[in-house]
Every structure is written in structure tokens, then in C-alpha cells.
Design an enzyme around this catalytic site. Structure first.
Site, mmCIF file in Angstrom:
data_model
loop_
_atom_site.group_PDB
_atom_site.id
_atom_site.type_symbol
_atom_site.label_atom_id
_atom_site.label_comp_id
_atom_site.label_asym_id
_atom_site.label_seq_id
_atom_site.Cartn_x
_atom_site.Cartn_y
_atom_site.Cartn_z
ATOM 1 N N GLY A 134 0.800 -1.215 0.000
ATOM 2 C CA GLY A 134 0.000 0.000 0.000
ATOM 3 C C GLY A 134 0.831 1.262 0.000
ATOM 4 O O GLY A 134 0.332 2.350 0.259
ATOM 5 N N SER A 135 2.130 1.140 -0.324
ATOM 6 C CA SER A 135 3.026 2.296 -0.287
ATOM 7 C C SER A 135 2.884 3.180 -1.514
ATOM 8 O O SER A 135 3.298 4.334 -1.500
ATOM 9 C CB SER A 135 4.478 1.819 -0.183
ATOM 10 O OG SER A 135 4.838 1.086 -1.350
ATOM 11 N N GLY A 136 2.329 2.636 -2.597
ATOM 12 C CA GLY A 136 2.251 3.388 -3.844
ATOM 13 C C GLY A 136 3.493 3.261 -4.698
ATOM 14 O O GLY A 136 3.642 3.948 -5.701
ATOM 15 N N LEU A 137 4.407 2.354 -4.299
ATOM 16 C CA LEU A 137 5.647 2.150 -5.045
ATOM 17 C C LEU A 137 5.624 0.833 -5.828
ATOM 18 O O LEU A 137 6.655 0.375 -6.301
ATOM 19 C CB LEU A 137 6.852 2.161 -4.088
ATOM 20 C CG LEU A 137 7.034 3.430 -3.259
ATOM 21 C CD1 LEU A 137 8.229 3.287 -2.322
ATOM 22 C CD2 LEU A 137 7.216 4.660 -4.158
ATOM 23 N N GLY A 138 4.437 0.251 -5.943
ATOM 24 C CA GLY A 138 4.316 -0.999 -6.684
ATOM 25 C C GLY A 138 4.842 -2.198 -5.922
ATOM 26 O O GLY A 138 5.291 -3.175 -6.538
ATOM 27 N N SER A 139 4.770 -2.168 -4.589
ATOM 28 C CA SER A 139 5.430 -3.198 -3.776
ATOM 29 C C SER A 139 4.842 -4.595 -3.979
ATOM 30 O O SER A 139 5.583 -5.581 -4.008
ATOM 31 C CB SER A 139 5.395 -2.816 -2.295
ATOM 32 O OG SER A 139 4.085 -2.534 -1.864
ATOM 33 N N SER A 140 3.525 -4.707 -4.135
ATOM 34 C CA SER A 140 2.924 -6.033 -4.304
ATOM 35 C C SER A 140 3.349 -6.669 -5.627
ATOM 36 O O SER A 140 3.785 -7.824 -5.665
ATOM 37 C CB SER A 140 1.395 -5.937 -4.244
ATOM 38 O OG SER A 140 0.968 -5.519 -2.971
ATOM 39 N N GLU A 159 -1.034 -12.116 -10.883
ATOM 40 C CA GLU A 159 -1.627 -11.150 -9.954
ATOM 41 C C GLU A 159 -3.024 -10.718 -10.373
ATOM 42 O O GLU A 159 -3.947 -10.674 -9.550
ATOM 43 C CB GLU A 159 -0.702 -9.941 -9.829
ATOM 44 C CG GLU A 159 -1.080 -9.014 -8.699
ATOM 45 C CD GLU A 159 -0.082 -7.882 -8.510
ATOM 46 O OE1 GLU A 159 -0.261 -7.101 -7.563
ATOM 47 O OE2 GLU A 159 0.865 -7.765 -9.312
ATOM 48 N N ASP A 208 3.634 -1.892 -13.081
ATOM 49 C CA ASP A 208 4.554 -2.278 -12.004
ATOM 50 C C ASP A 208 5.371 -3.518 -12.362
ATOM 51 O O ASP A 208 6.570 -3.586 -12.082
ATOM 52 C CB ASP A 208 3.768 -2.549 -10.717
ATOM 53 C CG ASP A 208 3.024 -1.323 -10.219
ATOM 54 O OD1 ASP A 208 3.311 -0.218 -10.712
ATOM 55 O OD2 ASP A 208 2.150 -1.473 -9.346
#
Length: 342
Positions: A110-116, A148, A160
């Protein structure tokens, strides 16, 4: 033997959201992004006792079971299980694998950096290293996307997976039928240095469910003239920002960031909120030229651009707030993997 991988997180500079269906299917999407020196990590250690063990150390989640052909997707570590299921089905002829996997990320979900999505790429890259799977970059990013978005049914776009796989500055085009073209940008070193020294990342302290925001965005862009107008403007700004980056037009870059953020807010009512607007104004009052929330919006990391001479003062001012300040560097390489021999 021990197999390890890492994949870089990304900053969405412009066009984010236009990579999501159905917009990109109908109108074509364009995104400008760059990977940074924050990563998702994966380690696989093969076992011979017929067990599968997952450790997500950053999430404090653990899963253990006997090796089976297909793991149930029950809410616990779906990314890990989904990728395992696809690997066994497509590359192992349905034969279960026995191993221990450990993962963690430099940024929270949920960081907005494409972590998932980056974690999915890191897991796939580690399986590729272990099983010697012959996947090229496009195949790899496409497979991560399929797991995903299709297998697990998680809402989101396509940028991402491609950013994490390819790495660097990329201008990525999205078309119907899941066609994607990655255009790596050759950025002069002095331009990269200036952009890095102008950049501040501010974690707002609240993660968010990007899938819910994206679902809301889909509704607004299919049923709202204002939302669709915002998406078209996001796409236009991506093209303008690409030119600014290539030419070293830093004032133009900041203007594109500002205009892109305003366009993004038109696409959904949950992109911004009073806390984000308050922090945006605070940053602007303390030396920022422009800012935007990275990713889907609603929380996570705010990307702030300022004059390099104003960065120290801006950072000190942001430290007085409840959020967390970070400085990041750009990376050239995408996902990587390596083997440790006993």
C-alpha cells in the site's frame, strides 16, 4: 543450494492509471516511471522432506503445509501461493515442489511504489533461478501480471510488473489484448543527477488498498466525462514529461508533475483526502516545486520535487511532521537473481 532474487520498486512519474483496463484497451495507455534503490527480496531453499514453508518476514506471516499440486488461495500470502500454483502448473507438469521461501520488502504494502507487483516479480525471478526457466523480460513481466491480475483477480494495472522486470527509466505503452511495449529512455547522467538531487519521498504514514481505489477509478472513467477527461490528460502529461526528462527541462518536469496530480484527482474521489492536501500544501510552503502521491493515491508515498538547494530545508521541515522522509536513488537494472553454492 540457496537461490536469491531482488526486484526494484518504482516511482510512477506520469500516466499512472492509464495502464488499467478498460481504459488502455479502448484508448491506449502510456506511463513514465523509474525504478529506485528500494527492493522486494526473495530466497528459496529447496527441501527434501515434502514440505512447503513460506515466511513473509516484513508482514510477520508464516505458512506451512505438505507439498501439494495447488495451494488454496485463502487470504494468507496469496502472491506467494498464486505464483507457486502457476509455476507447478506451467513448468513442473503438475509435480509439487518442496522448499522454504523467505520474502520481505523495503516498502510496506500500500506504499504506492508498486510493492505487491514487485514482490510477485521477485518471487518469479527466484523460481526462474532455481528451476532454470527460460523466460525473457517481456514473458516474465507478462507472467507476473497474469498471476496477480488474472489468477488472483487483484485489481490494478500493468506498469509495475514491467518496471520491476526491466528497471531504469521507461516510457511504457499499453494496448488492447494485453500488448505492452517498453521504451527504455537514455537519460544523460547530468539530468539523472539533477532529478535525484531534486527528489524527496515522504511516507504519509497511511497505506491504502490500491485495488479499491482502482475499482472506483474504473467506474468513474467509464461512466463519468470528468473522469475520462482526467485520464486523457494523464496520458498527455506522460508524453510531455518524457520530453522534459530527455531535454533536462526541470521546470517543465515540475509543471507536468503538478498538472498530472490535478488530472489524477479528477479520475476518482478517493485519490486525495484532507490529510494529503494538507501535507501537499505544507511541502509547497517549505520549498517544494511540485508533489504527487505515487501509485493509485489515497495514501502511501508522496513524491516531492524541489530545487536541490532547498532540499535540506524541506527535509528538515518534513521531519517535524508525523510522516517519514526518505531519499532515493534511481537504478538502472531490473530484477536480478543469483545462486549460493554449498
Amino acid at each position: 543450494m540457496i537461490y536469491r532474487s531482488k526486484a526494484p520498486l518504482r516511482l510512477g512519474l506520469a500516466g499512472g492509471g492509464t495502464d488499467v483496463s478498460p481504459y488502455c484497451d479502448e484508448f491506449g495507455g502510456v506511463v513514465l516511471n523509474v525504478t529506485i534503490d528500494m527492493y522486494a527480496y526473495c530466497t528459496i531453499v529447496p527441501r527434501n522432506d515434502g514440505k512447503i514453508i513460506f515466511h513473509a518476514t516484513d508482514r510477520n506471516e508464516h505458512f506451512e503445509t505438505q507439498a501439494v499440486q495447488q495451494l488454496p488461495i485463502d487470504g494468507l500470502l496469496p502472491l506467494h501461493k498464486g505464483m507457486y500454483n502457476r509455476i507447478v502448473k506451467d513448468y513442473c507438469g503438475g509435480k509439487p515442489l518442496s522448499f522454504e521461501m523467505t520474502t520481505y520488502s523495503d516498502a510496506p504494502a500500500g506504499s504506492g511504489l508498486g510493492s505487491s507487483s514487485t514482490m510477485v516479480v521477485a518471487i518469479l525471478k527466484c523460481f526462474m533461478e532455481w528451476l532454470n526457466l527460460p523466460l525473457g523480460e517481456y514473458d516474465m513481466a507478462s507472467r507476473a501480471y497474469q498471476v496477480e491480475r488474472k489468477d488472483l483477480g487483484l485489481s490494478g494495472g500493468k506498469q509495475d510488473q514491467y518496471a520491476a522486470t526491466f528497471g531504469g527509466f521507461n516510457y511504457i505503452e499499453f494496448f488492447d489484448n494485453d500488448r505492452v511495449i517498453v521504451n527504455p529512455l537514455r537519460i544523460k547522467k547530468w539530468i539523472r543527477n539533477e532529478l535525484e538531487n531534486s527528489l524527496v519521498l515522504y511516507y504519509t504514514g497511511t497505506s491504502r488498498d490500491s485495488a479499491k481505489i482502482i475499482d472506483e477509478q474504473k467506474k468513474s472513467t467509464t461512466g463519468s466525462h470528468k473522469g475520462l477527461e482526467g485520464m486523457h490528460e494523464l496520458k498527455r502529461q506522460a508524453g510531455l514529461m518524457k520530453e522534459c526528462v530527455l531535454k533536462g527541462d526541470f521546470d517543465g518536469f515540475a509543471q507536468c508533475l503538478r498538472d498530472g496530480w490535478e488530472a489524477k484527482k479528477k479520475t476518482s474521489s478517493v485519490i486525495s483526502n484532507p490529510h494529503i492536501e494538507e501535507m501537499y500544501q505544507y511541502a509547497m510552503e517549505h520549498g517544494a516545486k511540485a508533489a504527487k502521491i505515487s501509485g493509485a493515491g489515497g495514501g502511501g508515498f508522496m513524491m516531492i520535487v524541489c530545487d536541490p538547494t532547498a532540499r535540506y530545508g524541506l527535509v528538515e521541515a518534513l521531519k517535524k511532521t508525523e510522516g517519514t522522509v526518505m531519499l532515493a536513488s534511481f537504478t538502472e537494472k531490473g530484477s536480478q537473481a543469483w545462486t549460493l553454492y554449498d
